[in-house]
Design an enzyme around this catalytic site. Structure first.
Site, short mmCIF file in Angstrom:
data_model
loop_
_atom_site.label_atom_id
_atom_site.label_comp_id
_atom_site.label_asym_id
_atom_site.label_seq_id
_atom_site.Cartn_x
_atom_site.Cartn_y
_atom_site.Cartn_z
CE LYS A 1 -2.73 3.35 1.69
NZ LYS A 1 -2.25 4.70 2.03
CD GLU B 1 11.20 3.26 11.11
OE1 GLU B 1 11.02 4.18 11.95
OE2 GLU B 1 11.40 3.46 9.92
CB CYS C 1 11.38 7.99 11.50
SG CYS C 1 12.25 6.71 10.57
CD GLU D 1 8.70 11.56 13.94
OE1 GLU D 1 9.71 10.94 13.58
OE2 GLU D 1 7.56 11.05 13.95
#
Length: 507
Positions: free
Chosen positions: A182, A257, A291, A392
């Protein structure tokens, strides 16, 4: 429906191009110009892809091939990533705004190397081994088999679609699984090309399927689908929690993750010129949209002003501009929404009393009025309880904090819900490594950043994820362990079940 003035792309299901009744517009982050359109998939498309993957898996057209056969085909795919590099690079740059140097070195260059590594694992992985056991109570042969899990769903983010897709597709195929990928609606092109390349190089129809669609619909369907045996996801921690919840309904294997807030610690003996360059690389690469970026910098209080001055001067040297130009260091961020989100974090820090040492807004110049741009930003006068230091941001924003002792530095570094990456800078590598051992992160670098090798595991502690990608054990996540026990006892009286059953009265 899709516009006729730009190229329209379709999904790839069962070896065929599959369109839908609506489309996404793919726009270049640097200019906001329309690049192409992409079919917008639905839950029905996800179901069709899973059914195709299941049929292919059960037929054995791929799962029944020998590891050596899978290795040969996968190595041809890896080679194509190299020979078709320019097309892959163009696909990445046009969708996510990566600079051409970064796309060549990281997005595409690493993808080919990593896919080849998974191909080699297909040939070297220990799919079966015999375990020596005691001959008591009975003689037996015991074998541990690693068998493919079945249908694997790979839900891939927009920032590194090709390499992060490879981390999921590669081990899945190497182990003999079928996959449904996806893609993110903003960056589908490089993985779509990979799907076609895989089919051209011998991966049978139905083994590698690619769908698009909104995450809350198509992604959620794949995570909860009863015929999906494994889901691998890279993205935000919030969505990762939802993936876990949805996957729990059928108790499927999950690899996650997720987010990060990497602390980078400069020790008092560090080479400051070297460390400052490394810190900027760790935070600003791909405009901070990674990330595992080092977005929190911890510096000795007595060196704070000197380090900040060096950082500001060095950031001024960065060339922000057209990602297609070789001289460009930093390109745009992915979207207007992301740009505005980053600006909101910067404004929030300013309102809380933080100091914007440089950057803090959209770069000056007419060329930055189109597209989605953030000037590289350094923020000081921060405490670790501020949102800018805890959440973040996913942009070119470095938060600088001071520490008065090494114990305090470690405590600040570990005071986070994340644990994906960390780094230490020092002339004394033994000392730095000892500090690194105290940091709660899945990867800790000393005197570098972004050093990722396919032979070494990658993943996070705490809310940065679940499981590991790449590394020597990468195929473990895509296989099931089966214990096959063959008893060699032929005398009924010596069999273990004689402990419960009496000797037969009638022969």
């Amino acid at each position: 429906m899709a516009s006729t003035s730009v190229r329209h792309h379709t999904m790839f299901i069962g070896g065929e191009d599959v369109d839908s009744g609506s489309a996404y517009e793919i726009r270049h982050p640097a200019t906001d110009e329309l690049v192409c359109t992409m079919a917008k998939g639905t839950v029905a498309d996800a179901d069709r892809a899973v059914a195709s993957a299941r049929e292919a898996f059960e037929s054995g057209v791929w799962s029944g091939k020998s590891p050596a056969e899978r290795q040969e085909i996968m190595q041809r795919i890896a080679a194509r990533i190299g020979t078709d590099q320019d097309e892959f690079i163009a696909a990445e740059i046009s969708c996510n705004g990566a600079t051409v140097r970064q796309a060549a070195g990281f997005h595409v260059g690493m993808a080919g190397v990593h896919f080849d590594y998974f191909a080699q694992l297909a040939g070297s992985y220990e799919f079966e081994r015999t375990i020596e056991t005691d001959p008591v109570p009975t003689a037996s042969t015991n074998t541990i088999r690693r068998e493919p899990v079945g249908v694997c769903a790979a839900i891939v983010p927009w920032n590194f679609p090709l390499i992060l897709g490879t981390w999921k597709i590669g081990p899945a195929l190497a182990a003999g699984n079928s996959v449904v990928v996806k893609v993110d609606e903003k960056t589908p092109l490089s993985l779509l090309k990979l799907a076609h390349v895989a089919h051209e190089e011998g991966v049978p129809a139905g083994v590698f399927n690619l769908v698009s669609g909104d995450g809350p619909e198509v992604g959620a369907r794949l995570a909860s689908h009863p015929d999906v045996d494994k889901v691998a996801f890279t993205g935000s921690t919030a969505v990762g929690r939802e993936i876990m919840r949805l996957a729990s309904g059928t108790v499927k294997k999950v690899t996650l993750e997720l987010g990060g807030k990497g602390p980078s610690i400069i020790l008092d003996d560090a080479d400051l010129d070297f460390a400052v360059d490394g810190v900027i690389f760790g935070c600003m690469l791909f405009s901070g949209q990674m990330c595992e970026s080092g977005t929190r910098l911890l510096v000795p209080a007595e060196l704070h002003d000197d380090i900040v001055a060096r950082l500001v001067a060095r950031v001024a040297d960065l060339n922000v501009g057209d990602p297609n130009e070789l001289a460009t260091d930093l390109g745009p961020v992915i979207s207007r929404r992301q740009r505005d989100r980053i600006l909101a974090y910067i404004d929030g820090a300013r309102a809380e009393g933080a100091t914007i040492a440089c950057g803090g807004g959209i770069p000056e110049g007419e060329e930055f009025q189109r597209g989605h741009w953030i000037a590289p930003t350094i923020i000081t006068d921060i405490t670790n309880d501020m949102p800018i230091a805890r959440e973040e941001v996913f942009g070119p924003v470095l938060s600088v904090l001071s520490y008065s002792s090494l114990d305090e530095a470690v405590a600040i570094a570990n005071d986070t819900e994340y644990g994906l990456s960390a780094g230490v800078w020092s002339r004394d590598t033994d000392r730095a490594a000892e500090v690194g051992r105290r940091l709660r992160a899945g990867t800790t670098w000393v005197n570098t950043w972004h050093a990722v090798d396919p032979r070494l595991p990658f993943g996070g502690y705490k809310q940065s994820g679940l499981g590991r990608e790449i590394g020597l054990g990468a195929l473990d996540e895509y296989t099931e362990a089966k214990h096959l026990h063959v008893d060699h006892t032929t005398d009924l009286g010596l069999a273990t079940f004689a402990l419960v059953l009496s000797t037969p009265r009638h022969g």
